[in-house]
Structure formats: C-alpha cells, structure tokens
Design a protein around this motif. Structure first.
Motif, PDB file in Angstrom:
ATOM      1  N   GLU A  20       0.827  -1.206   0.000  1.00 24.80           N
ATOM      2  CA  GLU A  20       0.000   0.000   0.000  1.00 24.80           C
ATOM      3  C   GLU A  20       0.859   1.254   0.000  1.00 24.80           C
ATOM      4  O   GLU A  20       0.568   2.229  -0.701  1.00 24.80           O
ATOM      5  CB  GLU A  20      -0.919  -0.009   1.230  1.00 24.80           C
ATOM      6  N   ILE A  21       1.948   1.235   0.781  1.00 18.35           N
ATOM      7  CA  ILE A  21       2.839   2.393   0.837  1.00 18.35           C
ATOM      8  C   ILE A  21       3.501   2.621  -0.514  1.00 18.35           C
ATOM      9  O   ILE A  21       3.536   3.750  -1.032  1.00 18.35           O
ATOM     10  CB  ILE A  21       3.908   2.202   1.926  1.00 18.35           C
ATOM     11  N   VAL A  22       4.026   1.540  -1.105  1.00 18.39           N
ATOM     12  CA  VAL A  22       4.692   1.657  -2.401  1.00 18.39           C
ATOM     13  C   VAL A  22       3.706   2.153  -3.459  1.00 18.39           C
ATOM     14  O   VAL A  22       4.034   3.037  -4.263  1.00 18.39           O
ATOM     15  CB  VAL A  22       5.297   0.300  -2.822  1.00 18.39           C
ATOM     16  N   THR A  23       2.488   1.600  -3.457  1.00 21.16           N
ATOM     17  CA  THR A  23       1.473   2.015  -4.427  1.00 21.16           C
ATOM     18  C   THR A  23       1.140   3.492  -4.280  1.00 21.16           C
ATOM     19  O   THR A  23       1.031   4.226  -5.264  1.00 21.16           O
ATOM     20  CB  THR A  23       0.195   1.178  -4.256  1.00 21.16           C
ATOM     21  N   SER A  24       0.991   3.946  -3.041  1.00 20.25           N
ATOM     22  CA  SER A  24       0.658   5.352  -2.792  1.00 20.25           C
ATOM     23  C   SER A  24       1.737   6.275  -3.328  1.00 20.25           C
ATOM     24  O   SER A  24       1.450   7.263  -4.014  1.00 20.25           O
ATOM     25  CB  SER A  24       0.468   5.587  -1.287  1.00 20.25           C
ATOM     26  N   TYR A  25       2.992   5.953  -3.039  1.00 19.96           N
ATOM     27  CA  TYR A  25       4.067   6.839  -3.476  1.00 19.96           C
ATOM     28  C   TYR A  25       4.319   6.746  -4.982  1.00 19.96           C
ATOM     29  O   TYR A  25       4.763   7.723  -5.600  1.00 19.96           O
ATOM     30  CB  TYR A  25       5.335   6.571  -2.676  1.00 19.96           C
ATOM     31  N   LEU A  26       4.017   5.592  -5.580  1.00 25.28           N
ATOM     32  CA  LEU A  26       4.096   5.494  -7.037  1.00 25.28           C
ATOM     33  C   LEU A  26       3.019   6.367  -7.686  1.00 25.28           C
ATOM     34  O   LEU A  26       3.272   7.031  -8.697  1.00 25.28           O
ATOM     35  CB  LEU A  26       3.937   4.039  -7.484  1.00 25.28           C
ATOM     36  N   HIS A  27       1.820   6.371  -7.086  1.00 24.28           N
ATOM     37  CA  HIS A  27       0.768   7.257  -7.582  1.00 24.28           C
ATOM     38  C   HIS A  27       1.205   8.711  -7.496  1.00 24.28           C
ATOM     39  O   HIS A  27       0.995   9.499  -8.428  1.00 24.28           O
ATOM     40  CB  HIS A  27      -0.512   7.054  -6.757  1.00 24.28           C
ATOM     41  N   ILE A  28       1.791   9.071  -6.367  1.00 26.23           N
ATOM     42  CA  ILE A  28       2.243  10.450  -6.182  1.00 26.23           C
ATOM     43  C   ILE A  28       3.320  10.805  -7.200  1.00 26.23           C
ATOM     44  O   ILE A  28       3.279  11.877  -7.827  1.00 26.23           O
ATOM     45  CB  ILE A  28       2.752  10.654  -4.741  1.00 26.23           C
ATOM     46  N   LEU A  29       4.287   9.903  -7.391  1.00 25.06           N
ATOM     47  CA  LEU A  29       5.377  10.162  -8.339  1.00 25.06           C
ATOM     48  C   LEU A  29       4.854  10.313  -9.761  1.00 25.06           C
ATOM     49  O   LEU A  29       5.178  11.287 -10.458  1.00 25.06           O
ATOM     50  CB  LEU A  29       6.401   9.026  -8.274  1.00 25.06           C
ATOM     51  N   LEU A  30       4.029   9.360 -10.202  1.00 25.81           N
ATOM     52  CA  LEU A  30       3.484   9.421 -11.562  1.00 25.81           C
ATOM     53  C   LEU A  30       2.584  10.633 -11.729  1.00 25.81           C
ATOM     54  O   LEU A  30       2.612  11.322 -12.764  1.00 25.81           O
ATOM     55  CB  LEU A  30       2.708   8.136 -11.871  1.00 25.81           C
ATOM     56  N   GLY A  31       1.777  10.926 -10.698  1.00 23.31           N
ATOM     57  CA  GLY A  31       0.890  12.087 -10.758  1.00 23.31           C
ATOM     58  C   GLY A  31       1.670  13.383 -10.867  1.00 23.31           C
ATOM     59  O   GLY A  31       1.299  14.282 -11.636  1.00 23.31           O
ATOM     60  N   CYS A  32       2.765  13.495 -10.120  1.00 26.59           N
ATOM     61  CA  CYS A  32       3.604  14.700 -10.196  1.00 26.59           C
ATOM     62  C   CYS A  32       4.230  14.847 -11.580  1.00 26.59           C
ATOM     63  O   CYS A  32       4.303  15.957 -12.127  1.00 26.59           O
ATOM     64  CB  CYS A  32       4.694  14.653  -9.131  1.00 26.59           C
ATOM     65  N   LEU A  33       4.686  13.733 -12.152  1.00 25.53           N
ATOM     66  CA  LEU A  33       5.284  13.782 -13.491  1.00 25.53           C
ATOM     67  C   LEU A  33       4.275  14.261 -14.521  1.00 25.53           C
ATOM     68  O   LEU A  33       4.567  15.155 -15.333  1.00 25.53           O
ATOM     69  CB  LEU A  33       5.819  12.404 -13.876  1.00 25.53           C
ATOM     70  N   LEU A  34       3.073  13.690 -14.499  1.00 29.28           N
ATOM     71  CA  LEU A  34       2.052  14.064 -15.481  1.00 29.28           C
ATOM     72  C   LEU A  34       1.543  15.483 -15.246  1.00 29.28           C
ATOM     73  O   LEU A  34       1.445  16.278 -16.184  1.00 29.28           O
ATOM     74  CB  LEU A  34       0.880  13.074 -15.415  1.00 29.28           C
ATOM     75  N   GLY A  35       1.205  15.774 -13.987  1.00 33.83           N
ATOM     76  CA  GLY A  35       0.673  17.104 -13.682  1.00 33.83           C
ATOM     77  C   GLY A  35       1.664  18.205 -14.008  1.00 33.83           C
ATOM     78  O   GLY A  35       1.308  19.245 -14.581  1.00 33.83           O
ATOM     79  N   ALA A  36       2.934  17.981 -13.654  1.00 39.07           N
ATOM     80  CA  ALA A  36       3.959  18.988 -13.939  1.00 39.07           C
ATOM     81  C   ALA A  36       4.171  19.141 -15.434  1.00 39.07           C
ATOM     82  O   ALA A  36       4.385  20.253 -15.939  1.00 39.07           O
ATOM     83  CB  ALA A  36       5.269  18.596 -13.250  1.00 39.07           C
ATOM     84  N   ALA A  37       4.101  18.034 -16.185  1.00 43.74           N
ATOM     85  CA  ALA A  37       4.317  18.086 -17.634  1.00 43.74           C
ATOM     86  C   ALA A  37       3.262  18.924 -18.343  1.00 43.74           C
ATOM     87  O   ALA A  37       3.520  19.501 -19.404  1.00 43.74           O
ATOM     88  CB  ALA A  37       4.329  16.670 -18.201  1.00 43.74           C
ATOM     89  N   ALA A  38       2.069  19.015 -17.765  1.00 41.14           N
ATOM     90  CA  ALA A  38       0.997  19.787 -18.395  1.00 41.14           C
ATOM     91  C   ALA A  38       1.366  21.260 -18.526  1.00 41.14           C
ATOM     92  O   ALA A  38       0.922  21.942 -19.460  1.00 41.14           O
ATOM     93  CB  ALA A  38      -0.296  19.639 -17.588  1.00 41.14           C
ATOM     94  N   TYR A  39       2.189  21.759 -17.622  1.00 40.41           N
ATOM     95  CA  TYR A  39       2.508  23.196 -17.642  1.00 40.41           C
ATOM     96  C   TYR A  39       3.431  23.579 -18.798  1.00 40.41           C
ATOM     97  O   TYR A  39       3.066  24.426 -19.628  1.00 40.41           O
ATOM     98  CB  TYR A  39       3.070  23.622 -16.274  1.00 40.41           C
ATOM     99  N   PRO A  40       4.633  23.010 -18.914  1.00 42.14           N
ATOM    100  CA  PRO A  40       5.485  23.407 -20.057  1.00 42.14           C
ATOM    101  C   PRO A  40       4.937  22.935 -21.398  1.00 42.14           C
ATOM    102  O   PRO A  40       5.216  23.549 -22.435  1.00 42.14           O
ATOM    103  CB  PRO A  40       6.830  22.738 -19.749  1.00 42.14           C
TER     104      PRO A  40
END
Length: 297
Positions: A20-40
């Motif tokens: 559960e911990i690994v899944t949560s942080y993988l979601h956060i990591l992938l979400g940050c990558l995608l969300g941040a990519a939307a800006y540039p």
C-alpha cells in the motif's frame, strides 16, 4: 520535524502494508510527473492560469518571466507551515513531498510546448493536469497549501466549506489572469479548471463502465433467479414499500458490466412488461465478480 511527527510516521510505516505504501508513493510520483508536464507542454505556452497557487505563478511568469515551479513552491511552503496542523500528519507529510516534487518538475522537465493553440492547450492541459492531480489524490496527498488553509478556515468558520473556499481562490486567480493577461486567457482558464475537475473525479472514482440496475416488479423472484442463472451476477434485495399502494415488495439490485445490461433488460421485459427498471453508473465495482478489493489501486 518534531518528535511527535517522527512517531506518527513511524507508526504509519509500521502498520501500513508495504504494498500500500509503495502504491501510494508510485501514484504520487506518476501524478507529479504528469501534472507537472501539463505546464510546459500546454499551459505556460498559452498563458493559461488554471487556479490555485500554480495559477498565480503562471500569471507572474507572464508578467516577470519568473519560473512557475519555483514561484509555486515559494508560495506553497509558508501555507504548509501555517496549515499543516489542520490535517493529518501523514497526509501533510505526503503532500509536502508531492508539492516539492511537483514544483521542481515543472521547471526541470525537458518538455517543449506541444501546442500553442489556446483551445488545444486548454483542453489537453486540463486533461493531463487532471490525471496527474487525480493520481496524487489517490496516493493520499495534495499539491496545494491552499487545501490546508481551506480546512483551517472551515474549522474556524464552519459556514465556509472547503470546496467553497477553493472555488473562491480559483475565481480570484482567473480574475487576476483576466486583468494581467487578457479576458480570453481567463475564459480558457475556466474551461481548463472544469475539464481538470471532471478528469480528477474520473480518476478518483474510476473509469469502470459497470451499471447498477434497480428493478421493481411483482415477479421479483423469477427475475432474481434468471439474473443469477443466465448472467451469473449476484443480486441483492432491498426492503421497500410502495408509497401509493402501501405494498411491501423488495427492490432487486444487480450490478452488471456494460455488455450485460441488454441481457438484464431482456430478462426483466420477458418476465414482467409492467416492471419498473432504472439503471445508473457504477463508477467502481469492487469485490466478488469484479475487481478484487486486495487488487484495488
């Protein structure tokens, strides 16, 4: 971090499963990558400020060419310091990690603008940002100190809901964009906020196409039997009483896949043409016959 927070984090990692911990942080990591990519890729090239402190940073980028991620981080960290007590420490810890990562990635991701068409930038930027933020939320975090301030305000002024406060912040940011950048960019920002919120809801609730079928019929017994035999789905009987007739009669509830809905309708029609049937979306169906609960996420 004080001793109390250290103890809370230790308890969290001790009692939460590793998966559960690994899944949560993988979601956060992938979400940050995608969300941040939307800006540039979409939002910054088209000067779209989709609410929140990152939207403020986008306006400042337009005016002074300050980096969006750095400015967003500088605006968010003080709010975390002020408002983290209004939320669970584990949530605050994850959110701080997400905010730091999200802000840094906006500035360092080597992504060129994908489209400088404002409408395409708005729509695709909203979708990509929504998927990213939805994944971060599924990971048990957020990227905005405004969430914490909103909860703190709600505790002191209960008549102001968290959603109302955040919506007011978004509106102020968009109005600021209208003044600083232009009316058209502000209108595009409203579209982006709407698209983003809808995508976040879809990511949070699931993309499943299952349907919940509610059936009211005097022949509920035979309908139930055929649904279980012919479709192989479980059926639940809900206690109900007709308001007009006063007759006690169960409502048959059956959750089925989209491709099975026609079979459900056929069975009900064949058994009782006077039956009442209504079908609603079941965004997520977890458990026997669908996605296993221990496989969720």
């Amino acid at each position: 971090m004080n001793l109390r927070i250290h103890k809370d984090l230790a308890e969290h990692f001790r009692h939460t499963g590793k998966r559960e911990i690994v899944t949560s942080y993988l979601h956060i990591l992938l979400g940050c990558l995608l969300g941040a990519a939307a800006y540039p890729a979409f939002l910054i090239p088209n000067n779209i400020a989709p609410g929140g402190l990152t939207g403020v940073a986008t306006i400042l980028n337009y005016l002074f060419h300050w980096p969006v991620g750095t400015v967003s981080l500088l605006l968010n960290v003080p709010l975390f310091i002020i408002g983290y007590r209004s939320m669970g420490r584990i949530f605050a810890f994850r959110s701080l990690i997400a905010t730091l990562l999200f802000s840094v990635l906006i500035d360092v991701l080597p992504i060129r603008p994908v489209s400088e068409d404002p409408l395409l930038g708005t729509l695709f930027g909203g979708v990509v940002l929504g998927v990213g933020l939805g994944l971060i939320l599924r990971g048990g975090a957020t990227t905005g100190g405004t969430d914490m301030i909103a909860r703190m305000v709600h505790r002191r002024l209960s008549f102001i809901s968290v959603g109302m406060f955040l919506f007011a912040i978004d509106c102020l940011v968009v109005l600021g964009a209208a003044v600083a950048i232009g009316t058209e960019q502000a209108l595009y920002a409203f579209i982006c906020i709407y698209v983003c919120s809808r995508v976040i809801d879809a990511v949070m609730m699931g993309f499943g196409s299952n349907k919940a079928c509610f059936i009211m019929s005097a022949r509920w017994e035979s309908i139930t039997s055929r649904l279980m035999d012919e479709i192989g789905r479980g059926v639940t009987h809900l206690d109900a009483r007709g308001a007009y007739s006063g007759r006690q009669q169960p409502v048959v509830l059956c959750v089925a896949a989209r491709q099975e809905v026609m079979a459900v309708k056929r069975i009900v029609r064949e058994e009782d043409e006077k039956a009442f049937l209504f079908i609603t979306e079941a965004h997520e169906a977890l458990g026997e016959g669908f996605t296993r609960l221990d496989k969720e996420d």
